[in-house]
Enzyme design. Structure first.
Site, mmCIF file in Angstrom:
data_model
loop_
_atom_site.group_PDB
_atom_site.id
_atom_site.type_symbol
_atom_site.label_atom_id
_atom_site.label_comp_id
_atom_site.label_asym_id
_atom_site.label_seq_id
_atom_site.Cartn_x
_atom_site.Cartn_y
_atom_site.Cartn_z
ATOM 1 N N LYS A 186 8.109 7.940 -4.938
ATOM 2 C CA LYS A 186 7.595 7.862 -6.455
ATOM 3 C C LYS A 186 6.767 6.988 -6.620
ATOM 4 O O LYS A 186 6.980 5.694 -6.827
ATOM 5 C CB LYS A 186 8.811 7.838 -7.657
ATOM 6 N N SER A 240 4.355 -3.562 -12.800
ATOM 7 C CA SER A 240 4.168 -4.558 -13.879
ATOM 8 C C SER A 240 5.794 -4.895 -14.062
ATOM 9 O O SER A 240 6.645 -4.556 -13.551
ATOM 10 C CB SER A 240 3.879 -3.248 -14.970
ATOM 11 N N GLU A 261 8.536 -6.428 -6.886
ATOM 12 C CA GLU A 261 7.851 -7.503 -6.853
ATOM 13 C C GLU A 261 6.536 -7.070 -7.814
ATOM 14 O O GLU A 261 6.153 -5.897 -8.503
ATOM 15 C CB GLU A 261 6.569 -7.125 -5.665
ATOM 16 N N CYS A 295 -2.480 -7.801 -7.528
ATOM 17 C CA CYS A 295 -0.895 -8.310 -8.216
ATOM 18 C C CYS A 295 -1.354 -9.966 -7.373
ATOM 19 O O CYS A 295 -0.704 -11.098 -7.914
ATOM 20 C CB CYS A 295 0.560 -8.599 -7.798
HETATM 21 C C1 UN1 Z 1 -3.219 -7.688 -1.419
HETATM 22 O O1 UN1 Z 1 -3.671 -8.940 -1.837
HETATM 23 O O2 UN1 Z 1 -4.451 -7.762 -0.540
HETATM 24 O O3 UN1 Z 1 0.464 -5.020 -5.555
HETATM 25 C C2 UN1 Z 1 -1.376 -7.359 -1.079
HETATM 26 C C3 UN1 Z 1 0.109 -6.327 -5.436
HETATM 27 C C4 UN1 Z 1 0.496 -6.678 -4.175
HETATM 28 C C5 UN1 Z 1 -0.282 -6.872 -3.133
HETATM 29 C C6 UN1 Z 1 -1.302 -7.374 -2.257
HETATM 30 N N1 UN1 Z 1 1.981 -6.450 -4.367
HETATM 31 O O4 UN1 Z 1 -1.910 -5.807 -5.804
#
Ligand code: UN1
Length: 494
Positions: A186, A240, A261, A295
């Site tokens: 998804k 989130s 994550e 992130c």
């Molecule tokens: C990156 O810094 O290139 O969702 C990858 C995000 C992280 C991946 C970052 N899980 O921004």
């Protein structure tokens, strides 16, 4: 190619389907969602099936039915399929990268770069599938052959964000498949086209029907149906904290393996002995690339007070020089936010930030934004580490400068948040760098480079509220997407 993802087309706007059991089909709801370019919302990329819970259930049925045959496929065969998919994607990297930019709003260089990253991830896991998957141990019984092997978990649900719309799906999908799982996928509602392109490549590479099923649609319909179906054995989620924590509760309650994550509030410490040109360029790249929507983005520049004025001036000069505009155009550094809601939220948060810090740069919509969801690169100074700006993830092009006295205070401030994804230090002093590496609470630590970026061969994940302890990518992915079987193998008595 088995079928086409474009199930129909009205007024030249293509309509894309769900991919269930090897076929592109309409959603049972009959509903679809329009997907618009965030830089120019009159540009419609297509309409996408808006699935309901019933479609998610059908996708899970297909993944369950395909599961044992795929688990028994030789890892070498699985590697071959992943490798073919990587070649297909590589041959279309330019075209898909352009679509990514139109769909998500990062610059063309970033869109094409991200598609190439997805290629590298598929290649890496084609290799990883062929690595040893167990260990041989000595036994108390000299006749016992004692070993471990790793087996697939079964059916996995992958729930992915819009900010890396092809790389993150690839970095979950490739190991899930390499290690013999079947998938219900998804993607974020804002970026379904990249998801379609990845699935097309896998389909064309010869993936058997039912091994990957794509269900586009809302989190409340499709996401919940996946998370709550007891036939789904594991969930891998990036997004989130609010959604991640709900998934943890729901999946935890039924004993499902979960990998989350989530957010970050990533610090970059600039010590007095740093190479300032390099440090400031990296801080700005970390904060502003992809419009700050990573992130791993840098949101706090923690600066030694002895050169606060100099570093702040350089940060403001570089931020002001960034060229904000249509990310498909040459020379543009910063595209729009992904959606109108995202831009409104970031602007609201900037207003809130301005209540307790000095707004030194940006802070509004840049001139010439038109209908695009643009927000100017924004820098706050005098940020109090315990304030809203010092604590909360804004997920936009916003950097806060926090002055400190020396390394100990810098590290204490760096750690004073509930997140712990990535962290950087800029210094020439090996002792300071080593102390930072030891003391900072983050899953990914950089010395003299920006907080963002991830290579596929190493573990990725955070400390504290950023992750759920499990790691993605590299060899860590095998741990998540498999389970261990310990075998005591004795010969029959002679
Ligand atoms: C990156 O810094 O290139 O969702 C990858 C995000 C992280 C991946 C970052 N899980 O921004």
């Amino acid at each position: 190619m088995q079928g086409t993802s474009r199930i129909s087309s009205a007024n030249g706007v293509p309509e894309y389907g769900l991919f269930i059991n090897g076929e592109w089909v309409a959603a049972s709801t009959g509903a679809s969602t329009e997907n618009r370019n965030p830089a120019r919302p009159d540009d419609v990329l297509g309409t996408f099936a808006a699935a309901g819970a019933e479609d998610a259930t059908r996708a899970i049925d297909a993944a369950v039915a395909a599961r044992s045959a795929w688990a028994r496929t030789s890892p070498i065969e699985r590697a071959n399929i992943l490798y073919r998919a990587s070649e297909i994607l590589a041959s279309r990297a330019e075209e898909i990268g352009r679509e990514l930019t139109r769909e998500e709003g990062k610059t063309l260089a970033e869109g094409i770069g991200e598609t190439k990253r997805a290629v590298a991830i598929l290649r890496y896991y084609a290799g990883e599938a062929q690595q040893p998957d167990g260990e041989h141990y000595p036994s108390a019984n000299p006749h016992t052959l004692l070993y471990t092997t790793r087996e697939p978990i079964g059916v996995v649900g992958l729930i992915t964000p819009w900010n890396f719309p092809i790389a993150i799906p690839a970095w979950k999908m490739a190991p899930a498949l390499a290690f013999g799982n079947t998938v219900v996928f998804k993607p974020a509602t804002l970026t379904p086209l990249c998801a379609v392109r990845l699935v097309e490549a896998l389909d064309e590479a010869g993936l058997p029907p039912g091994v990957v099923n794509l269900v586009t649609g809302g989190g409340g319909d499709v996401g919940d149906a996946i998370v709550n179906d007891e036939r789904v054995d594991a969930i891998s989620f990036t997004g989130s904290n609010a959604v991640g924590n709900r998934i943890k509760q729901a999946a935890g309650a039924r004993g499902t393996k979960v990998q989350l994550e989530m957010g970050g509030k990533n610090p970059a410490i600039v010590m007095a002995d740093a190479d300032l040109d390099h440090a400031v360029a990296q801080v700005i790249a970390g904060a502003m690339n992809s419009t700050g929507q990573k992130c791993t983005a840098t949101s706090r520049a923690i600066v030694d007070r002895t050169l606060l004025g100099e570093v702040t001036d350089r940060i403001l000069t570089r931020a002001a020089a960034l060229n904000v505009g249509d990310p498909q155009a040459d020379g543009v550094n910063i595209g729009p936010l992904v959606s109108a809601e995202a831009a409104d939220r970031v602007l609201r948060d900037i207003g809130k930030g301005a209540e307790s810090a000095t707004l030194a740069q940006g802070g509004g919509r840049p001139d010439g934004s038109g209908d695009g969801h643009f927000v100017a690169p924004t820098v706050f100074t005098d940020v109090d580490p315990s304030s809203f700006l010092g604590q909360e993830e804004l997920f936009g092009p916003v950097l806060g400068v926090i002055p400190v006295d020396g390394l100990d205070e810098a590290v204490a401030v760096a750690n004073q948040v509930r997140f712990g994804l990535s962290a950087s230090i800029f210094t020439r002093d090996i002792g300071k760098a080593l102390a930072f590496v030891r003391e900072v609470q983050a899953g990914i630590v950089h010395v003299n480079s920006e907080t963002a970026g991830a290579e596929p061969q190493v573990p990725f994940g955070g400390y504290k509220g950023s992750s759920s302890y499990s790691r993605e990518q590299g060899k860590a992915a095998r741990e998540f997407f498999t389970q261990v079987k310990t075998v005591y193998f004795d010969p029959p008595p002679a």
